[in-house]
Design an enzyme around this catalytic site. Sequence first.
Site, PDB file in Angstrom:
ATOM      1  N   GLU A   1      52.802  38.921  82.519  1.00  0.00           N
ATOM      2  CA  GLU A   1      53.550  40.142  82.831  1.00  0.00           C
ATOM      3  C   GLU A   1      53.273  41.218  81.776  1.00  0.00           C
ATOM      4  O   GLU A   1      53.148  42.402  82.103  1.00  0.00           O
ATOM      5  CB  GLU A   1      55.047  39.840  82.917  1.00  0.00           C
ATOM      6  CG  GLU A   1      55.866  41.034  83.385  1.00  0.00           C
ATOM      7  CD  GLU A   1      57.262  40.665  83.862  1.00  0.00           C
ATOM      8  OE1 GLU A   1      57.803  39.639  83.401  1.00  0.00           O
ATOM      9  OE2 GLU A   1      57.812  41.417  84.702  1.00  0.00           O
TER      10      GLU A   1
ATOM     11  N   CYS B   1      61.002  33.800  94.253  1.00  0.00           N
ATOM     12  CA  CYS B   1      61.602  34.582  93.163  1.00  0.00           C
ATOM     13  C   CYS B   1      61.423  36.086  93.349  1.00  0.00           C
ATOM     14  O   CYS B   1      61.966  36.869  92.571  1.00  0.00           O
ATOM     15  CB  CYS B   1      61.007  34.125  91.840  1.00  0.00           C
ATOM     16  SG  CYS B   1      61.110  32.344  91.642  1.00  0.00           S
TER      17      CYS B   1
ATOM     18  N   HIS C   1      60.446  40.516  85.260  1.00  0.00           N
ATOM     19  CA  HIS C   1      60.608  39.173  85.815  1.00  0.00           C
ATOM     20  C   HIS C   1      61.010  38.234  84.672  1.00  0.00           C
ATOM     21  O   HIS C   1      61.953  37.476  84.818  1.00  0.00           O
ATOM     22  CB  HIS C   1      59.295  38.756  86.459  1.00  0.00           C
ATOM     23  CG  HIS C   1      59.316  37.418  87.108  1.00  0.00           C
ATOM     24  ND1 HIS C   1      60.162  37.101  88.134  1.00  0.00           N
ATOM     25  CD2 HIS C   1      58.578  36.298  86.881  1.00  0.00           C
ATOM     26  CE1 HIS C   1      59.948  35.856  88.530  1.00  0.00           C
ATOM     27  NE2 HIS C   1      58.994  35.345  87.776  1.00  0.00           N
TER      28      HIS C   1
ATOM     29  N   HIS D   1      67.712  32.012  85.947  1.00  0.00           N
ATOM     30  CA  HIS D   1      66.818  32.468  87.016  1.00  0.00           C
ATOM     31  C   HIS D   1      67.463  32.108  88.353  1.00  0.00           C
ATOM     32  O   HIS D   1      67.460  30.954  88.760  1.00  0.00           O
ATOM     33  CB  HIS D   1      65.465  31.783  86.870  1.00  0.00           C
ATOM     34  CG  HIS D   1      64.399  32.360  87.745  1.00  0.00           C
ATOM     35  ND1 HIS D   1      64.657  33.200  88.801  1.00  0.00           N
ATOM     36  CD2 HIS D   1      63.049  32.221  87.706  1.00  0.00           C
ATOM     37  CE1 HIS D   1      63.529  33.539  89.379  1.00  0.00           C
ATOM     38  NE2 HIS D   1      62.533  32.969  88.733  1.00  0.00           N
TER      39      HIS D   1
ATOM     40  N   PHE E   1      56.098  31.777  93.083  1.00  0.00           N
ATOM     41  CA  PHE E   1      55.089  30.732  93.261  1.00  0.00           C
ATOM     42  C   PHE E   1      54.155  31.166  94.384  1.00  0.00           C
ATOM     43  O   PHE E   1      54.576  31.775  95.370  1.00  0.00           O
ATOM     44  CB  PHE E   1      55.769  29.417  93.668  1.00  0.00           C
ATOM     45  CG  PHE E   1      56.214  28.555  92.518  1.00  0.00           C
ATOM     46  CD1 PHE E   1      56.187  29.005  91.214  1.00  0.00           C
ATOM     47  CD2 PHE E   1      56.665  27.261  92.754  1.00  0.00           C
ATOM     48  CE1 PHE E   1      56.598  28.192  90.162  1.00  0.00           C
ATOM     49  CE2 PHE E   1      57.077  26.434  91.712  1.00  0.00           C
ATOM     50  CZ  PHE E   1      57.039  26.903  90.411  1.00  0.00           C
TER      51      PHE E   1
ATOM     52  N   LYS F   1      67.117  37.182  82.479  1.00  0.00           N
ATOM     53  CA  LYS F   1      67.181  35.734  82.713  1.00  0.00           C
ATOM     54  C   LYS F   1      67.719  34.957  81.507  1.00  0.00           C
ATOM     55  O   LYS F   1      68.186  33.835  81.657  1.00  0.00           O
ATOM     56  CB  LYS F   1      65.821  35.231  83.162  1.00  0.00           C
ATOM     57  CG  LYS F   1      65.469  35.776  84.558  1.00  0.00           C
ATOM     58  CD  LYS F   1      64.198  35.207  85.130  1.00  0.00           C
ATOM     59  CE  LYS F   1      64.004  35.661  86.578  1.00  0.00           C
ATOM     60  NZ  LYS F   1      63.625  37.059  86.736  1.00  0.00           N
TER      61      LYS F   1
END
Lengths: 206, 381
Positions: free
Chosen positions: B286, B144, B275, B310, B369, B305
Amino acid sequence: MTAYVADARSWRSPRLQRADEAVSAWAAETLSGIGSGAEALCVATLDSGAWESVHFWKTGLASGLAFANPRPFPWTLANSPTGRIAQSLSVRGPTFTIVGRADALTAALDHALLELASGRARRVLVAALDGITLEETRLAAVLLVDVKGTENLAIVATDSRPPWSAIVVHDTASETLAAVINRLEAAEFVAVGNDRDGWFEFRPDR
Amino acid sequence: MSQDRVVVTGVGVVTPLGCDPEMLWARLLNGETASQTWPDLLAEGFPVHRACRVTEGALEPDPTRRGRALTRIAVRAALSDSGLSPTGRTGVYVGTTMGESGVFEAIAEGAELRIDEGVGSVFANEVASTLRIEGPLRTYGTACAAGNYALGAAAAAIRSGAVDAAVAGGVEPFSRIAMLGFARSRAMSPDLCRPFDQDRTGMQLGEAAAFLVLEPERQALSRGAEALAVVAGFGLSGDAFHPTAPREDGSGMAAAMRACLAGSRLSDIGWVCAHGTGTVRSDAAEANALHAVFGDSPPPVSSLKGALGHSMGAATAVQAAVAVLALRRRVLPPNANLVCVDKTLELDVVSESRAAPALEGVLSCGYSFGGLNSALLLGAP
């Protein structure tokens, strides 16, 4: 740009059924011996996550999508081995996962030398891994450092195209890096790269 | 080593809310979302049926080549916007998560395809072969955060003189593998994705491609191209913590932001394109990171998003494209689907489009991840 190879190793392991087990085992048992103290990590791979993606979808279809086991899913991502290795070695600096054939190794070396030259890292582990869940898993790694030491294996530097006799050409990053390590252990001058991405030469330094 | 600034001279996007930047921008400002229920996902038995998918444009009908089609369209649009003709010293930098996922799905279903037709490097190779680009090809499989990796690496290559220009961004075709994985991991919202909302219930999957043309400012000026934005900073860090979860205190995310902002004035950052996945833990981490970096009053924050889903490897590239548009118009796009902001996060979440006449810098963040964190700073030219 110039750096020094402080350590270098390559491994081939028999088939490991699960990527998480394979990478965890490498990180704990083999890479820890070479990557200790690394502040950045550059991993080159062709197929990390690819076979795991096929397997995950196949088993999901077999079980029915509503009942698919989600546990292997993170290992369908190419960067999961990088994350696992970084976790094992406590690397909290930049970590790269570069996908490609032997050119991915050139890119990984490029990023490693940039990290060292910028001062963002003083020790960078460059690893190449392929075929994680195939018949044979291949892993090779070199630890690059920014200072000359008495026990360094080689000097690595960017250069224009070296003599053909020095160039190692293999299909994948792991095979290429393993071949580099073999030549260095024989105290031979060796180079990798291509005209697109640039060239890196390794000169024995012991 | 060039001390010239690296500027953006072209933007190309393919997203579920439009395949040109103007359309995308207008729909983002309207607070629209591309989220919908898909009959094919319902029929196939997916546990979650909502997603944001691209439905317009000259798309490739073959699912094993969909990502390459998205890439071609976005790259051609970016080059057209820029007016740049690639040379032998133009590099291609691509971020992706799942690669050409349709190939892996087809192999699992018995198709006789080679595994390397699906790995992420196929996208850069596609650009090089269709546009006859002979410069470096780099593929960042950093999930991501991959778009940021590609853009940051491209800017560094231009500064070092390794390339004269770059096409950089990210692509992610719709992935049934990811749809299944996230749904079965219970990371997905069953209805709308609501980043930073007090009742947020998870992420939603998207697909997209976004590419930017980067070049040295002097070169852009000399050929009469307009500098749309400046790539002013880039930072990376690692959590070294957990295979999927971020550090709850956001310290890894904050480290990437600090690395990105080194040498910049915090007061110049007028918007954070976050994000913001809409998951409880990631949004909270975040928020902690933003407070650690900016103190009590972080800049206004939006996530794209809720509007776009996403799009994983493309997500930060889409964010960069939208950041360029925001800097050009000095307007902040809203955080779609927001009903009631999570007050515990103590963030100024942009609920409606907002004029920002003094906007000079946008911080665009992406985390993957494995705890691989990235931040990219785009500035007004």
